[in-house]
Design a protein around this motif. Structure first.
Motif, PDB file in Angstrom:
ATOM      1  N   ASP A   1     -52.569  87.114 -19.490  1.00 48.35           N
ATOM      2  CA  ASP A   1     -51.514  88.120 -18.942  1.00 48.35           C
ATOM      3  C   ASP A   1     -51.334  87.659 -17.077  1.00 48.35           C
ATOM      4  OD1 ASP A   1     -51.664  90.083 -21.195  1.00 48.35           O
ATOM      5  OD2 ASP A   1     -52.716  91.848 -19.838  1.00 48.35           O
ATOM      6  N   ASP A   2     -50.439  87.273 -17.480  1.00 53.34           N
ATOM      7  CA  ASP A   2     -49.888  86.480 -15.806  1.00 53.34           C
ATOM      8  C   ASP A   2     -50.144  87.545 -14.524  1.00 53.34           C
ATOM      9  OD1 ASP A   2     -48.645  85.728 -13.494  1.00 53.34           O
ATOM     10  OD2 ASP A   2     -46.983  84.440 -14.240  1.00 53.34           O
ATOM     11  N   LEU A   3     -50.447  87.808 -13.483  1.00 56.52           N
ATOM     12  CA  LEU A   3     -51.066  88.133 -12.283  1.00 56.52           C
ATOM     13  C   LEU A   3     -50.151  88.570 -11.129  1.00 56.52           C
ATOM     14  CD1 LEU A   3     -54.490  87.740 -12.306  1.00 56.52           C
ATOM     15  CD2 LEU A   3     -53.759  89.643 -13.768  1.00 56.52           C
ATOM     16  N   GLU A   4     -48.811  87.793 -11.714  1.00 59.58           N
ATOM     17  CA  GLU A   4     -47.848  87.815 -10.781  1.00 59.58           C
ATOM     18  C   GLU A   4     -48.098  87.395  -9.243  1.00 59.58           C
ATOM     19  OE1 GLU A   4     -45.552  87.910 -11.686  1.00 59.58           O
ATOM     20  OE2 GLU A   4     -44.981  88.620 -13.597  1.00 59.58           O
ATOM     21  N   ARG A   5     -49.809  86.046  -9.477  1.00 59.97           N
ATOM     22  CA  ARG A   5     -49.798  85.907  -7.623  1.00 59.97           C
ATOM     23  C   ARG A   5     -50.464  84.441  -8.173  1.00 59.97           C
ATOM     24  NH1 ARG A   5     -49.839  89.517  -2.675  1.00 59.97           N
ATOM     25  NH2 ARG A   5     -49.151  90.595  -2.826  1.00 59.97           N
ATOM     26  N   ASN A   6     -49.814  83.565  -7.044  1.00 58.65           N
ATOM     27  CA  ASN A   6     -50.519  82.417  -6.935  1.00 58.65           C
ATOM     28  C   ASN A   6     -50.200  81.912  -8.502  1.00 58.65           C
ATOM     29  OD1 ASN A   6     -50.874  83.495  -4.713  1.00 58.65           O
ATOM     30  ND2 ASN A   6     -52.581  81.781  -4.406  1.00 58.65           N
ATOM     31  N   ASN A   7     -49.443  82.426  -9.196  1.00 59.74           N
ATOM     32  CA  ASN A   7     -49.791  81.816 -10.813  1.00 59.74           C
ATOM     33  C   ASN A   7     -50.973  81.855 -11.576  1.00 59.74           C
ATOM     34  OD1 ASN A   7     -48.136  79.895 -12.864  1.00 59.74           O
ATOM     35  ND2 ASN A   7     -49.413  78.468 -12.282  1.00 59.74           N
ATOM     36  N   LEU A   8     -51.881  82.544 -10.880  1.00 62.05           N
ATOM     37  CA  LEU A   8     -53.214  83.217 -11.672  1.00 62.05           C
ATOM     38  C   LEU A   8     -52.843  83.844 -13.084  1.00 62.05           C
ATOM     39  CD1 LEU A   8     -54.775  84.103  -8.258  1.00 62.05           C
ATOM     40  CD2 LEU A   8     -55.127  82.370  -9.676  1.00 62.05           C
ATOM     41  N   LYS A   9     -54.106  84.269 -14.454  1.00 57.86           N
ATOM     42  CA  LYS A   9     -53.532  84.615 -15.471  1.00 57.86           C
ATOM     43  C   LYS A   9     -55.409  85.521 -15.619  1.00 57.86           C
ATOM     44  CE  LYS A   9     -49.766  82.262 -16.015  1.00 57.86           C
ATOM     45  NZ  LYS A   9     -49.866  81.360 -15.434  1.00 57.86           N
ATOM     46  N   ILE A  10     -55.019  86.308 -16.474  1.00 57.81           N
ATOM     47  CA  ILE A  10     -56.221  87.232 -17.036  1.00 57.81           C
ATOM     48  C   ILE A  10     -56.541  87.340 -18.380  1.00 57.81           C
ATOM     49  CG2 ILE A  10     -55.749  89.524 -16.249  1.00 57.81           C
ATOM     50  CD1 ILE A  10     -58.353  89.365 -15.214  1.00 57.81           C
ATOM     51  N   ILE A  11     -57.478  86.917 -19.123  1.00 57.28           N
ATOM     52  CA  ILE A  11     -57.594  86.712 -19.644  1.00 57.28           C
ATOM     53  C   ILE A  11     -58.228  88.775 -20.313  1.00 57.28           C
ATOM     54  CG2 ILE A  11     -58.919  86.564 -22.330  1.00 57.28           C
ATOM     55  CD1 ILE A  11     -59.559  83.446 -20.848  1.00 57.28           C
ATOM     56  N   GLN A  12     -57.513  88.933 -21.107  1.00 56.49           N
ATOM     57  CA  GLN A  12     -57.621  90.929 -21.775  1.00 56.49           C
ATOM     58  C   GLN A  12     -57.865  90.457 -23.068  1.00 56.49           C
ATOM     59  OE1 GLN A  12     -57.320  93.192 -18.800  1.00 56.49           O
ATOM     60  NE2 GLN A  12     -54.681  93.565 -19.102  1.00 56.49           N
ATOM     61  N   ASP A  13     -58.850  91.636 -23.165  1.00 58.14           N
ATOM     62  CA  ASP A  13     -59.268  92.415 -24.870  1.00 58.14           C
ATOM     63  C   ASP A  13     -59.129  93.359 -24.707  1.00 58.14           C
ATOM     64  OD1 ASP A  13     -60.043  92.635 -27.066  1.00 58.14           O
ATOM     65  OD2 ASP A  13     -62.360  92.032 -27.154  1.00 58.14           O
ATOM     66  N   PRO A  14     -57.698  93.948 -25.538  1.00 63.20           N
ATOM     67  CA  PRO A  14     -57.305  95.095 -25.525  1.00 63.20           C
ATOM     68  C   PRO A  14     -58.035  96.697 -25.947  1.00 63.20           C
ATOM     69  CG  PRO A  14     -55.911  94.148 -26.353  1.00 63.20           C
ATOM     70  CD  PRO A  14     -56.944  92.878 -25.963  1.00 63.20           C
ATOM     71  N   SER A  15     -59.331  95.943 -27.111  1.00 61.09           N
ATOM     72  CA  SER A  15     -59.964  96.497 -27.716  1.00 61.09           C
ATOM     73  C   SER A  15     -61.748  96.678 -26.778  1.00 61.09           C
ATOM     74  CB  SER A  15     -60.580  95.749 -29.297  1.00 61.09           C
ATOM     75  OG  SER A  15     -61.486  94.802 -29.023  1.00 61.09           O
ATOM     76  N   ARG A  16     -61.474  96.641 -26.281  1.00 63.79           N
ATOM     77  CA  ARG A  16     -62.310  97.047 -24.940  1.00 63.79           C
ATOM     78  C   ARG A  16     -61.340  97.324 -23.565  1.00 63.79           C
ATOM     79  NH1 ARG A  16     -67.105  94.809 -25.774  1.00 63.79           N
ATOM     80  NH2 ARG A  16     -67.997  94.963 -23.426  1.00 63.79           N
ATOM     81  N   PHE A  17     -61.926  97.450 -22.628  1.00 64.78           N
ATOM     82  CA  PHE A  17     -60.459  97.463 -21.630  1.00 64.78           C
ATOM     83  C   PHE A  17     -60.094  96.995 -20.730  1.00 64.78           C
ATOM     84  CE2 PHE A  17     -60.922 100.327 -17.688  1.00 64.78           C
ATOM     85  CZ  PHE A  17     -60.460 101.538 -18.018  1.00 64.78           C
ATOM     86  N   CYS A  18     -58.792  97.213 -20.443  1.00 63.56           N
ATOM     87  CA  CYS A  18     -57.938  96.431 -19.435  1.00 63.56           C
ATOM     88  C   CYS A  18     -57.200  96.955 -18.260  1.00 63.56           C
ATOM     89  CB  CYS A  18     -56.483  96.094 -20.532  1.00 63.56           C
ATOM     90  SG  CYS A  18     -56.066  95.195 -21.762  1.00 63.56           S
ATOM     91  N   PHE A  19     -57.816  96.756 -17.117  1.00 61.44           N
ATOM     92  CA  PHE A  19     -57.590  96.458 -15.719  1.00 61.44           C
ATOM     93  C   PHE A  19     -56.389  97.615 -16.282  1.00 61.44           C
ATOM     94  CE2 PHE A  19     -54.650  93.146 -15.396  1.00 61.44           C
ATOM     95  CZ  PHE A  19     -53.762  93.540 -14.487  1.00 61.44           C
TER      96      PHE A  19
END
Length: 250
Positions: free
Chosen positions: A17-35
């Motif tokens: 997912d794109d965090l819309e800040r400083n071109n930063l991204k985050i890896i997420q696993d929908p089966s666990r817990f997304c922020f």
């Protein structure tokens, strides 16, 4: 790092997912817990000043250290997490963004973190702790979502005690929680010499009761608290207020 090397950090079933800040991204696993929004609002409420060191307790997938890196001038950030799978995904997100020299992901238990890392080490501690008390109605108490939402592995008293131990004198503790536990939160914070200094209630709509509370407490601070104007999330169904867009960074 090449794009192929980045993609190798993302496992099957995960998304970036794109965090819309400083071109930063985050890896997420929908089966666990997304922020969720609570983590984003906490990162906007917290302040990490130039040269300061910060640690996030129960960091999950590392969202708060990554956002604090993007939003503040802090020198170094850390995220503590007890679940090995979350440690792995958070570490991969840090590497995906090339932030290994700025963010450490540490495997450990909130209940004993000051023994693991040392006392009076940090200028800032943040936490988005489990909100719910007890295990009633939990189908799987060992699931990542249950651990994130319910006080299964630690209580708020554990969080407050260890935050106080980790903080330098006059260090700051920032947390997001639920208003129905506000009295307990303040009593527990003051028990560990964390003086509440700033509070903001978050309302989903202007005519609805608050569903989140943001708190700042200072280790060894004097007794005086500022109650900030309420933060309203939506101006109408599905449309954020301007302040929320600012917090998100759009």
């Amino acid at each position: 790092m090449t794009e192929n090397e980045r993609q190798a950090l993302v496992y099957e079933g995960e998304r970036v997912d794109d965090l819309e800040r400083n071109n930063l991204k985050i890896i997420q696993d929908p089966s666990r817990f997304c922020f969720g929004m609570d983590a984003v609002l906490l990162s906007g409420f917290a302040s990490v000043k130039e040269g300061e060191q910060a640690i996030d307790l129960g960091t999950g997938n590392g969202i708060i250290p990554i956002l604090l890196y993007a939003k503040t001038k802090g020198e170094h950030f850390a995220g503590l997490e007890i679940q090995p799978e979350n440690v792995d995904i958070a570490s991969r997100s840090v590497k995906y963004n090339g932030l290994e020299d700025k963010i450490d992901i540490i495997e450990g238990d909130i209940k004993t973190v000051s023994q693991q890392l040392g006392r009076a080490k940090y200028d800032v501690v943040t936490c988005n702790p489990p909100y719910m008390i007890g295990q009633h109605g939990i189908a799987n108490p060992e699931s990542a979502k249950a651990i994130a939402r319910h006080e299964l592995l630690c209580t708020f008293e554990d969080v407050a005690r260890e935050a106080a131990a980790l903080l330098k004198p006059q260090g700051r503790f920032y947390l997001v929680h639920r208003p129905f536990r506000l009295a307990e939160l303040i009593v527990t914070l003051t028990k560990y010499k964390l003086e509440p200094k700033r509070m903001r209630l978050v309302h989903p709509f202007i005519d609805k009761e608050p569903n989140m509370v943001l708190l700042e407490a200072v280790r060894g601070g004097k007794s005086r608290m500022l109650v900030e104007p309420p933060l309203i999330v939506y101006k109408e169904q599905g449309v954020y207020t301007e302040e929320i867009y600012t917090v998100y960074g759009y």
